[in-house]
Design a protein around this motif. Structure first.
Motif, PDB file in Angstrom:
ATOM      1  N   LEU A 120       0.817  -1.214   0.000  1.00  0.00           N
ATOM      2  CA  LEU A 120       0.000   0.000   0.000  1.00  0.00           C
ATOM      3  C   LEU A 120       0.850   1.265   0.000  1.00  0.00           C
ATOM      4  CD1 LEU A 120      -2.859  -1.086   2.433  1.00  0.00           C
ATOM      5  CD2 LEU A 120      -2.949  -0.894  -0.057  1.00  0.00           C
ATOM      6  N   VAL A 121       1.923   1.274   0.764  1.00  0.00           N
ATOM      7  CA  VAL A 121       2.792   2.458   0.802  1.00  0.00           C
ATOM      8  C   VAL A 121       3.498   2.648  -0.540  1.00  0.00           C
ATOM      9  CG1 VAL A 121       4.863   3.447   1.873  1.00  0.00           C
ATOM     10  CG2 VAL A 121       3.087   2.451   3.311  1.00  0.00           C
ATOM     11  N   SER A 122       3.866   1.568  -1.194  1.00  0.00           N
ATOM     12  CA  SER A 122       4.597   1.690  -2.469  1.00  0.00           C
ATOM     13  C   SER A 122       3.735   2.284  -3.579  1.00  0.00           C
ATOM     14  CB  SER A 122       5.132   0.328  -2.915  1.00  0.00           C
ATOM     15  OG  SER A 122       4.071  -0.531  -3.277  1.00  0.00           O
ATOM     16  N   GLY A 123       2.435   2.119  -3.499  1.00  0.00           N
ATOM     17  CA  GLY A 123       1.547   2.564  -4.572  1.00  0.00           C
ATOM     18  C   GLY A 123       1.684   4.028  -4.924  1.00  0.00           C
TER      19      GLY A 123
ATOM     20  N   GLY B  21      10.237   2.187  -5.552  1.00  0.00           N
ATOM     21  CA  GLY B  21       8.855   1.827  -5.258  1.00  0.00           C
ATOM     22  C   GLY B  21       8.547   0.378  -5.603  1.00  0.00           C
ATOM     23  N   PHE B  22       9.041  -0.066  -6.747  1.00  0.00           N
ATOM     24  CA  PHE B  22       8.823  -1.460  -7.150  1.00  0.00           C
ATOM     25  C   PHE B  22       9.595  -2.405  -6.230  1.00  0.00           C
ATOM     26  CE2 PHE B  22       9.685  -5.254  -9.751  1.00  0.00           C
ATOM     27  CZ  PHE B  22       8.377  -5.633  -9.993  1.00  0.00           C
ATOM     28  N   SER B  23      10.848  -2.056  -5.926  1.00  0.00           N
ATOM     29  CA  SER B  23      11.653  -2.862  -5.014  1.00  0.00           C
ATOM     30  C   SER B  23      10.981  -2.969  -3.648  1.00  0.00           C
ATOM     31  CB  SER B  23      13.046  -2.238  -4.885  1.00  0.00           C
ATOM     32  OG  SER B  23      13.827  -2.939  -3.951  1.00  0.00           O
ATOM     33  N   PHE B  24      10.471  -1.854  -3.161  1.00  0.00           N
ATOM     34  CA  PHE B  24       9.771  -1.817  -1.880  1.00  0.00           C
ATOM     35  C   PHE B  24       8.513  -2.685  -1.935  1.00  0.00           C
ATOM     36  CE2 PHE B  24       7.061   0.299   1.322  1.00  0.00           C
ATOM     37  CZ  PHE B  24       7.914   0.255   2.415  1.00  0.00           C
TER      38      PHE B  24
END
Length: 135
Positions: free
Chosen positions: A18-21, A71-74
């Motif tokens: 959710l945070v990465s979105g 963001g993708f890695s997270f």
């Protein structure tokens, strides 16, 4: 005092996803709408803070790429702590430049503070030690 806290592995995954979105969407927007993003920075009350870091167009492109990669890695849980550090390092100057100057609308600033809290959870905690639990 040594304290332990048990959390559900699924909750950690969900928080990460959710945070990465927001970073994935923002990173994509930075790359698709470079001029619009630069204009928003130029209109900000604290635009001088962003200018300290260099050419605004280049900053928008680099931050867009970094937000997408980190963001993708997270999101997938790869190098989570490092991805969170990179995302927080991007979030702080954006918050200072854009949200702090809009003090009449505190919602976006506190949204970024909440996101920073989510990132700090992953920076400060060793997620590898959280045991996977079945629900």
């Amino acid at each position: 005092m040594n304290s332990t806290l048990t959390v559900s592995w699924r909750s950690v995954q969900l928080l990460r996803i959710l945070v990465s979105g927001i970073f994935l969407v923002a990173g994509l927007n930075h790359l698709i709408e470079i001029e619009k993003t630069v204009s928003r920075i130029e209109a900000a009350q604290f635009k001088g803070f962003a200018a300290i870091f260099g050419n605004l167009e280049l900053l928008v492109i680099l931050s867009g790429i970094a937000m997408l990669i980190a963001g993708f890695s997270f999101m997938i849980g790869f190098k989570t702590r490092w991805a969170a550090i990179v995302l927080l390092a991007i979030l702080i100057p954006i918050s200072i430049t854009i949200q702090v100057g809009q003090i009449t609308t505190l919602g976006p600033l506190f949204k970024n503070i909440a996101i920073a809290g989510g990132l700090l959870f992953f920076i400060l905690n060793d997620i590898k030690t959280i045991k996977k639990q079945k629900l």
